[in-house]
Design a protein around this motif. Structure first.
Motif, PDB file in Angstrom:
ATOM      1  N   GLU A 110       0.467  -1.113   0.075  1.00  0.00           N
ATOM      2  CA  GLU A 110      -0.003  -0.150   0.051  1.00  0.00           C
ATOM      3  C   GLU A 110       1.440   1.346   0.045  1.00  0.00           C
ATOM      4  O   GLU A 110       0.979   2.027  -0.535  1.00  0.00           O
ATOM      5  CB  GLU A 110      -1.187   0.136   1.409  1.00  0.00           C
ATOM      6  CG  GLU A 110      -2.337   1.321   0.736  1.00  0.00           C
ATOM      7  CD  GLU A 110      -3.516   0.961   2.541  1.00  0.00           C
ATOM      8  OE1 GLU A 110      -3.120   2.028   2.920  1.00  0.00           O
ATOM      9  OE2 GLU A 110      -2.558   0.491   2.807  1.00  0.00           O
ATOM     10  N   GLU A 111       1.905   1.010   0.994  1.00  0.00           N
ATOM     11  CA  GLU A 111       3.218   2.378   0.394  1.00  0.00           C
ATOM     12  C   GLU A 111       3.335   2.518  -0.473  1.00  0.00           C
ATOM     13  O   GLU A 111       2.793   3.622  -1.060  1.00  0.00           O
ATOM     14  CB  GLU A 111       3.796   2.218   1.515  1.00  0.00           C
ATOM     15  CG  GLU A 111       5.119   3.376   2.458  1.00  0.00           C
ATOM     16  CD  GLU A 111       5.871   3.441   3.123  1.00  0.00           C
ATOM     17  OE1 GLU A 111       6.666   4.087   3.435  1.00  0.00           O
ATOM     18  OE2 GLU A 111       5.884   1.899   4.135  1.00  0.00           O
ATOM     19  N   ALA A 112       3.679   1.590  -1.278  1.00  0.00           N
ATOM     20  CA  ALA A 112       4.204   1.400  -2.989  1.00  0.00           C
ATOM     21  C   ALA A 112       3.332   1.887  -3.219  1.00  0.00           C
ATOM     22  O   ALA A 112       3.825   2.965  -4.569  1.00  0.00           O
ATOM     23  CB  ALA A 112       5.149   0.095  -3.080  1.00  0.00           C
ATOM     24  N   CYS A 113       2.259   1.969  -3.261  1.00  0.00           N
ATOM     25  CA  CYS A 113       0.860   2.349  -4.220  1.00  0.00           C
ATOM     26  C   CYS A 113       1.253   4.339  -3.856  1.00  0.00           C
ATOM     27  O   CYS A 113       0.950   4.345  -4.816  1.00  0.00           O
ATOM     28  CB  CYS A 113      -0.181   1.604  -4.327  1.00  0.00           C
ATOM     29  SG  CYS A 113       0.074  -0.121  -4.586  1.00  0.00           S
ATOM     30  N   ARG A 114       1.266   4.170  -3.155  1.00  0.00           N
ATOM     31  CA  ARG A 114       0.630   5.706  -2.669  1.00  0.00           C
ATOM     32  C   ARG A 114       1.855   6.386  -2.535  1.00  0.00           C
ATOM     33  O   ARG A 114       1.564   7.488  -3.575  1.00  0.00           O
ATOM     34  CB  ARG A 114       0.266   5.722  -1.050  1.00  0.00           C
ATOM     35  CG  ARG A 114      -1.355   5.152  -0.492  1.00  0.00           C
ATOM     36  CD  ARG A 114      -1.536   5.669   0.623  1.00  0.00           C
ATOM     37  NE  ARG A 114      -2.676   4.761   1.160  1.00  0.00           N
ATOM     38  CZ  ARG A 114      -3.497   5.380   0.666  1.00  0.00           C
ATOM     39  NH1 ARG A 114      -4.272   6.408  -0.076  1.00  0.00           N
ATOM     40  NH2 ARG A 114      -4.907   4.427   0.859  1.00  0.00           N
ATOM     41  N   ARG A 115       2.887   5.714  -2.981  1.00  0.00           N
ATOM     42  CA  ARG A 115       4.306   6.897  -3.625  1.00  0.00           C
ATOM     43  C   ARG A 115       3.728   7.393  -4.976  1.00  0.00           C
ATOM     44  O   ARG A 115       4.474   8.350  -5.303  1.00  0.00           O
ATOM     45  CB  ARG A 115       5.928   6.040  -3.081  1.00  0.00           C
ATOM     46  CG  ARG A 115       5.756   6.033  -1.905  1.00  0.00           C
ATOM     47  CD  ARG A 115       7.034   5.550  -1.523  1.00  0.00           C
ATOM     48  NE  ARG A 115       7.720   4.883  -1.682  1.00  0.00           N
ATOM     49  CZ  ARG A 115       7.991   3.228  -1.380  1.00  0.00           C
ATOM     50  NH1 ARG A 115       7.344   3.932  -0.057  1.00  0.00           N
ATOM     51  NH2 ARG A 115       7.705   2.165  -1.741  1.00  0.00           N
ATOM     52  N   ALA A 116       3.899   5.938  -5.999  1.00  0.00           N
ATOM     53  CA  ALA A 116       3.888   5.966  -6.395  1.00  0.00           C
ATOM     54  C   ALA A 116       2.977   6.901  -7.693  1.00  0.00           C
ATOM     55  O   ALA A 116       2.772   7.956  -8.317  1.00  0.00           O
ATOM     56  CB  ALA A 116       3.244   4.287  -7.584  1.00  0.00           C
ATOM     57  N   ALA A 117       1.630   6.698  -6.585  1.00  0.00           N
ATOM     58  CA  ALA A 117       0.348   7.320  -7.263  1.00  0.00           C
ATOM     59  C   ALA A 117       0.522   9.048  -6.597  1.00  0.00           C
ATOM     60  O   ALA A 117       0.089  10.413  -7.660  1.00  0.00           O
ATOM     61  CB  ALA A 117      -0.622   7.486  -6.697  1.00  0.00           C
ATOM     62  N   ALA A 122      -3.233  12.379 -11.941  1.00  0.00           N
ATOM     63  CA  ALA A 122      -3.411  11.203 -13.096  1.00  0.00           C
ATOM     64  C   ALA A 122      -3.975  10.147 -13.550  1.00  0.00           C
ATOM     65  O   ALA A 122      -4.530   9.621 -13.864  1.00  0.00           O
ATOM     66  CB  ALA A 122      -2.967  12.690 -14.213  1.00  0.00           C
ATOM     67  N   ASP A 123      -3.069   9.540 -12.826  1.00  0.00           N
ATOM     68  CA  ASP A 123      -2.956   8.365 -13.258  1.00  0.00           C
ATOM     69  C   ASP A 123      -3.039   7.200 -12.345  1.00  0.00           C
ATOM     70  O   ASP A 123      -2.975   7.231 -11.057  1.00  0.00           O
ATOM     71  CB  ASP A 123      -1.523   7.380 -13.603  1.00  0.00           C
ATOM     72  CG  ASP A 123      -1.178   6.082 -13.684  1.00  0.00           C
ATOM     73  OD1 ASP A 123      -2.251   5.675 -14.726  1.00  0.00           O
ATOM     74  OD2 ASP A 123       0.446   5.105 -13.873  1.00  0.00           O
ATOM     75  N   ARG A 153     -10.778   9.378 -11.905  1.00  0.00           N
ATOM     76  CA  ARG A 153      -9.468   9.625 -12.533  1.00  0.00           C
ATOM     77  C   ARG A 153      -9.375   9.201 -14.623  1.00  0.00           C
ATOM     78  O   ARG A 153      -8.569   9.510 -15.730  1.00  0.00           O
ATOM     79  CB  ARG A 153      -8.022   9.103 -12.248  1.00  0.00           C
ATOM     80  CG  ARG A 153      -7.075   9.307 -11.380  1.00  0.00           C
ATOM     81  CD  ARG A 153      -6.120   9.091 -11.095  1.00  0.00           C
ATOM     82  NE  ARG A 153      -5.519  10.479  -9.089  1.00  0.00           N
ATOM     83  CZ  ARG A 153      -6.233  10.385  -8.318  1.00  0.00           C
ATOM     84  NH1 ARG A 153      -7.523   9.923  -7.856  1.00  0.00           N
ATOM     85  NH2 ARG A 153      -5.955  10.662  -7.453  1.00  0.00           N
ATOM     86  N   HIS A 154     -10.444   8.037 -14.615  1.00  0.00           N
ATOM     87  CA  HIS A 154     -10.224   7.585 -15.961  1.00  0.00           C
ATOM     88  C   HIS A 154     -12.003   6.614 -15.473  1.00  0.00           C
ATOM     89  O   HIS A 154     -11.944   5.907 -14.706  1.00  0.00           O
ATOM     90  CB  HIS A 154      -9.659   6.935 -16.388  1.00  0.00           C
ATOM     91  CG  HIS A 154     -10.411   5.870 -17.258  1.00  0.00           C
ATOM     92  ND1 HIS A 154     -10.737   6.554 -18.696  1.00  0.00           N
ATOM     93  CD2 HIS A 154      -9.747   4.823 -17.911  1.00  0.00           C
ATOM     94  CE1 HIS A 154     -11.106   6.037 -19.554  1.00  0.00           C
ATOM     95  NE2 HIS A 154     -10.358   4.577 -19.510  1.00  0.00           N
TER      96      HIS A 154
END
Length: 315
Positions: A110-117, A122-123, A153-154
């Motif tokens: 979850e932490e990795a996803c939030r960093r990427a977000a 917009a992704d 976002r989409h």
């Protein structure tokens, strides 16, 4: 109507090509082969070229992230290019699949996803990864929040809508056959809110299949209202509308179109319309998907081939 495809030549070759999550994305298949060997330069070029085609980006990132050692290769890429948003997104999605396999902590994923977000607001792809994670580890509230983030976002995100339908179908399994179940309302709403050429027009069919999965698992393969489930008035309307949409639009350009065709072919056979299913099998070719052929607990390979042979008259 186009004639059915010729018999597939060798079982081993046929078996190897069924259930490939890359579907008909040949460019992705090539890149994945390179990526599994630790050569990530083609993955970088592929994702750069994908741009903000969010459905295609999500599909490609998920397929690459599912591969063995994806976490290691994505981490190596990120070490070489610390500012790469694509590497961070791929790494985040790979950590999700590691957690789903029981080999990593959901909190770290979850932490990795939030960093990427945060790197590319917009992704929707990091939020799709969080949706996959919360489908297993999260609460219903968390799952709904992540879906809302994707849709913000989409609005037509294909994969996210399929995940939401599968989740909603699992509510109130003891209620049995209920044409007013909330999963049908959601699918109809999503289809109506989308443009005329949107593949989400097939979502009501997906809802019927997902609810069938739940009811058959709960009440047995021959649950009392199975016939009504597939041939009742609402089901007939939904299946006809989806098949008519396919005849008019046939979105071959969509990266997950074979997912829709598998659901539609399955539904047409359950409805008792093998001629229409045959046309769909012709388009599906070797790009079978495990869902819905595995529903409720079938061997998807055997079920798909049996259904295909029955529809094409080659049994």
């Amino acid at each position: 109507m186009s004639p059915p495809p010729p018999p597939l030549p060798r079982p081993r070759k046929r078996d190897a090509q069924l259930f490939d999550s890359a579907l008909c994305d040949t460019e992705l298949v090539d890149v994945r082969g390179q990526f599994t060997q630790g050569r990530w330069s083609k993955a970088r070029a592929l994702l750069v070229g994908t741009g903000d085609d969010w459905d295609r980006r999500g599909h490609r990132v998920v397929v690459l992230a599912e591969t063995p050692a994806a976490t290691a290769w994505a981490r190596e890429w990120l070490l070489a290019e610390p500012d790469s948003i694509d590497a961070a997104t791929l790494l985040a999605c790979a950590t999700v699949f590691t957690a789903l396999r029981g080999k990593g902590a959901p909190e770290a994923a979850e932490e990795a996803c939030r960093r990427a977000a945060a790197l590319l607001p917009a992704d929707p792809t990091p939020w799709l990864a969080l949706l996959l994670l919360s489908r297993v580890f999260g609460t219903e509230e968390e799952f709904s929040r992540h879906f809302d983030q994707v849709r913000a976002r989409h609005r037509e995100h294909h994969h996210a809508h399929h995940l939401m339908v599968a989740k909603l179908a699992e509510r109130t399994p003891a209620a049995g056959h209920d044409p007013l179940h909330e999963v049908y309302d959601f699918a109809a709403w999503a289809a109506e809110e989308s443009p005329a050429d949107s593949p989400l027009a097939v979502l009501p069919v997906v809802a019927h299949a997902e609810r069938y999965r739940v009811l058959a698992a709960t009440h047995g393969h021959t649950f009392e209202s199975a016939t009504q489930h597939w041939s009742g008035r609402r089901a007939r309307q939904v299946l006809r509308a989806a098949f008519d949409w396919w005849l008019e639009w046939e979105r071959e350009d969509h990266p997950r179109n074979r997912v829709d065709l598998n659901f539609l072919a399955h539904a047409k056979l359950c409805e008792g319309r093998p001629a229409e299913a045959a046309a769909l099998f012709h388009r599906i070719g070797r790009h079978a998907t495990r869902a819905p052929w595995s529903y409720p607990d079938l061997d998807p390979h055997k079920a798909f081939l049996a259904a295909r042979n029955a529809a094409l008259g080659t049994a």
